[in-house]
Each structure stands twice: as C-alpha cells, then as structure tokens.
Design an enzyme around this catalytic site. Structure first.
Site, PDB file in Angstrom:
ATOM      1  N   LEU A 148       0.859  -1.181   0.000  1.00 40.08           N
ATOM      2  CA  LEU A 148       0.000   0.000   0.000  1.00 40.08           C
ATOM      3  C   LEU A 148       0.896   1.232   0.000  1.00 40.08           C
ATOM      4  O   LEU A 148       1.918   1.260   0.691  1.00 40.08           O
ATOM      5  CB  LEU A 148      -0.911   0.016   1.228  1.00 40.08           C
ATOM      6  CG  LEU A 148      -1.884  -1.158   1.361  1.00 40.08           C
ATOM      7  CD1 LEU A 148      -2.698  -1.011   2.646  1.00 40.08           C
ATOM      8  CD2 LEU A 148      -2.819  -1.230   0.156  1.00 40.08           C
ATOM      9  N   PRO A 149       0.559   2.254  -0.777  1.00 38.70           N
ATOM     10  CA  PRO A 149       1.447   3.417  -0.890  1.00 38.70           C
ATOM     11  C   PRO A 149       1.740   4.065   0.465  1.00 38.70           C
ATOM     12  O   PRO A 149       0.817   4.332   1.239  1.00 38.70           O
ATOM     13  CB  PRO A 149       0.672   4.377  -1.798  1.00 38.70           C
ATOM     14  CG  PRO A 149      -0.254   3.497  -2.570  1.00 38.70           C
ATOM     15  CD  PRO A 149      -0.638   2.386  -1.629  1.00 38.70           C
ATOM     16  N   CYS A 150       3.003   4.285   0.739  1.00 35.40           N
ATOM     17  CA  CYS A 150       3.405   5.035   1.942  1.00 35.40           C
ATOM     18  C   CYS A 150       3.315   6.536   1.675  1.00 35.40           C
ATOM     19  O   CYS A 150       2.917   7.302   2.546  1.00 35.40           O
ATOM     20  CB  CYS A 150       4.820   4.652   2.349  1.00 35.40           C
ATOM     21  SG  CYS A 150       4.982   2.945   2.900  1.00 35.40           S
ATOM     22  N   ASN A 151       3.713   6.957   0.486  1.00 39.60           N
ATOM     23  CA  ASN A 151       3.526   8.342   0.068  1.00 39.60           C
ATOM     24  C   ASN A 151       2.142   8.437  -0.575  1.00 39.60           C
ATOM     25  O   ASN A 151       1.799   7.619  -1.437  1.00 39.60           O
ATOM     26  CB  ASN A 151       4.613   8.748  -0.922  1.00 39.60           C
ATOM     27  CG  ASN A 151       5.982   8.749  -0.267  1.00 39.60           C
ATOM     28  OD1 ASN A 151       6.343   9.675   0.446  1.00 39.60           O
ATOM     29  ND2 ASN A 151       6.749   7.680  -0.485  1.00 39.60           N
ATOM     30  N   ARG A 170       2.429   8.790   4.924  1.00 37.83           N
ATOM     31  CA  ARG A 170       1.720   8.304   6.116  1.00 37.83           C
ATOM     32  C   ARG A 170       2.657   7.605   7.096  1.00 37.83           C
ATOM     33  O   ARG A 170       2.469   7.661   8.315  1.00 37.83           O
ATOM     34  CB  ARG A 170       0.580   7.369   5.710  1.00 37.83           C
ATOM     35  CG  ARG A 170       1.035   6.127   4.976  1.00 37.83           C
ATOM     36  CD  ARG A 170      -0.104   5.151   4.665  1.00 37.83           C
ATOM     37  NE  ARG A 170       0.409   3.984   3.948  1.00 37.83           N
ATOM     38  CZ  ARG A 170       0.982   2.944   4.525  1.00 37.83           C
ATOM     39  NH1 ARG A 170       1.120   2.909   5.837  1.00 37.83           N
ATOM     40  NH2 ARG A 170       1.422   1.930   3.806  1.00 37.83           N
TER      41      ARG A 170
END
Length: 324
Positions: A148-151, A170
């Site tokens: 899942l995208p961290c940015n 996040r």
C-alpha cells in the site's frame, strides 16, 4: 518539527541525530522502532543533490536511479526493478506486479496521466493551488495487500518563480525510505516536471506523519556514528562533485528516450537526450557487469554525471570487497 537540509546527505545526518535525541521507543509489525512523537517535515534546499556517498550507509545508486526511471515510465511490473533489488517480490501479491507502484498510479491507475495534467494546469495558471497528484486510492483504505502506498499525495506550486513540491507520507522509515529512495524518486520527479513546466527546480518537502528508525537495523549508537560519517562524506558540500541536468534540450525527446530505454536498456540506441546516452545507459551496463570488477569499473567511468559516477564507482568497489 522541520528539518531544513542542504541535500539528502545533510537531511540524513540531521534526521538520525534528531531521532536519537527525540525519538520514543515503540513496537511495530516489522520490529522495534524509534519514532518521532509528531509529524516531521523535511525541506530540501537543493533537491537535485540526491546521491548519498556514505560507505556506512552503502546506498545502491543503481537501484535508486533505475527505480526512479521505472516510476516515470508509469510501470508496475516487477521484471525491471527485480534486476536491482530481489526483495521487491516480497511486496507483490501476484509475483508479477506491485499494487502500490507510484509511477503506475501517477500515470495509469486512475485512468489519466496525472503528470501531464499537472504540467498542463501549471502552465495554464502558475498561481493555482489545485495541482494535487494522487497516490493513495479509496480502495487502499482497509486493504490487506502487501504493498500500500506510503507516500499518498503530492502538492505542486510555482511560488517565487520555481516549481516546488510537497509530498505527504503516512509512514516513513528514516534510513531506507525518507532519506534514501524517496529523496531520489521525488527529486527526479520534481526535476522532470520543472523542465516541462518551464521553471527552475524549487524546494522539495516531505511531510512524514510517522517517521521512524528500525533499531534492529541500526542501533542509536550506530545511527549517531552514521550521521557523523554521512556529514563527512557529503561531497556536494565539499564541492568535490557536481550534478548533471536530467533533461537538457527537449522533454518530448526525453520521454521518447525513456520509452526506448525501458524497452531495451542493454541495447545501444541513438538517444536524443544526453542523460540516457551518458548516464542511464552506462549505469545500467555497469550494474550488469558488477561481478566482473574490471569491466564494471571501466563502464562506470563513462558515466558523465560526476555525482552518480562517483557513487557507482565506490559502490562497485565495496561490492568487490564483499565478494572476496
């Protein structure tokens, strides 16, 4: 808090010292961490100074730049990045693609090319505050996938006559993410968009809602020692190396070369832009020859960007030493 940094080396040194001084100990699903109690914003004054030279950090320059090109090409397949980092497969749900691949989300995932739309809007109205590039999808909320995208979002603005970028994150590992791969990925994106918009590169900010250091990877004592070494080996600050522009003449030619490079990077082509002929191609070929020290170093000497050349040559030397 804000970390105001000259470049990625300065950011890493400051960040490591600050997290040792201010971080609190917590447990996470990936191990124990030191974490800042509040969000941290890192502001890079010279974001194109994106290469880390520290032997202790041992950042892989080949991986960092090639992954950035893979992103700009809008790809989500594993085949290309696996050449440089075998761990990519650990984050795939289908052993073929990455669900949260940033470049794919920039250019394809939402059914539109957000990068081209952003350029068009900023050209049309440089005062706009509505240019937001999305990486997080509503489908990610409650998702259970491995990637899942961290940015999550990117904000762009043209204040003070330059193109500036703010990236929202996040959850961010200080060593491998924030002051490692992210500093390259997003500074390359900023430089790419700046040329297309027709403005100089401004500042790059990353807002990290949860910035942490895995203490099983690097102890607090090790973090302070690395901070000292990273600061000492900042060749930009010592004026030992310089950067080379990502795009020199024409953005359309650069995009053409990017497609050509991603299709067959090992073949010799008549590239239209110097970057692919003089930086990307020899870097890719030097990586491919890394097990043959003599030929790898010879090819690395052809890299025209002084910072990338220095980092590649020194990484290859360390790689050769580890294999003895």
């Amino acid at each position: 808090m804000e970390i105001l940094a000259r470049n990625v080396n300065d950011a890493l040194a400051q960040g490591l010292r600050e997290i040792v001084a201010r971080g609190i100990r917590e447990s996470s699903r990936n191990g124990d961490v030191l974490v800042f109690q509040n969000p941290v914003t890192t502001t890079y004054i010279n974001p194109v100074q994106r290469v880390i030279f520290s032997p202790m950090r041992n950042a892989n320059p080949f991986f960092h730049l090639m992954e950035s090109l893979w992103m700009l090409a809008g790809r989500n397949d594993l085949a290309f990045p696996l050449q440089f980092n075998k761990r990519f497969k650990e984050y795939s749900d289908d052993d073929t693609t990455l669900a949260g691949a940033y470049g794919f989300r920039w250019r394809r995932y939402f059914g539109r090319d957000q990068l081209e739309l952003a350029v068009s809007e900023l050209r049309r109205d440089p005062t706009t505050r509505r240019v937001v590039i999305q990486m997080w999808s509503q489908n990610d909320l409650g998702g259970t996938g491995k990637d899942l995208p961290c940015n999550t979002q990117i904000y762009l603005d043209c204040r003070y006559g330059s193109l500036n970028m703010t990236v929202c994150n996040r959850s961010n590992d200080i060593l491998w993410g924030a002051y490692g791969a992210n500093a390259v990925h997003f500074s390359v994106l900023l430089e790419y968009l700046s040329f297309k918009v027709g403005l100089p590169v401004g500042v790059y900010r990353q807002f990290s809602n949860n910035l942490h250091l895995y203490t099983g990877v690097l102890s607090p004592e090790g973090a302070l020692a690395m901070a000292d070494e990273v600061e000492h080996t900042d060749l930009y600050h010592r004026h030992t190396v310089k950067t080379l522009p990502l795009i020199t003449h024409d953005a359309e030619d650069w995009d053409h070369d990017l497609r050509t490079f991603m299709h067959a990077p090992s073949k010799t082509h008549n590239y239209r832009e110097p970057f692919f002929r003089d930086v990307a191609r020899p870097m890719y070929e030097a990586w491919g020859m890394r097990h043959d020290t003599f030929f790898a170093r010879s090819i690395a000497n052809e890299i025209e960007a002084p910072d990338w050349q220095r980092a590649c040559r020194e990484w290859l030397e360390r790689f050769a030493e580890r294999r003895k």
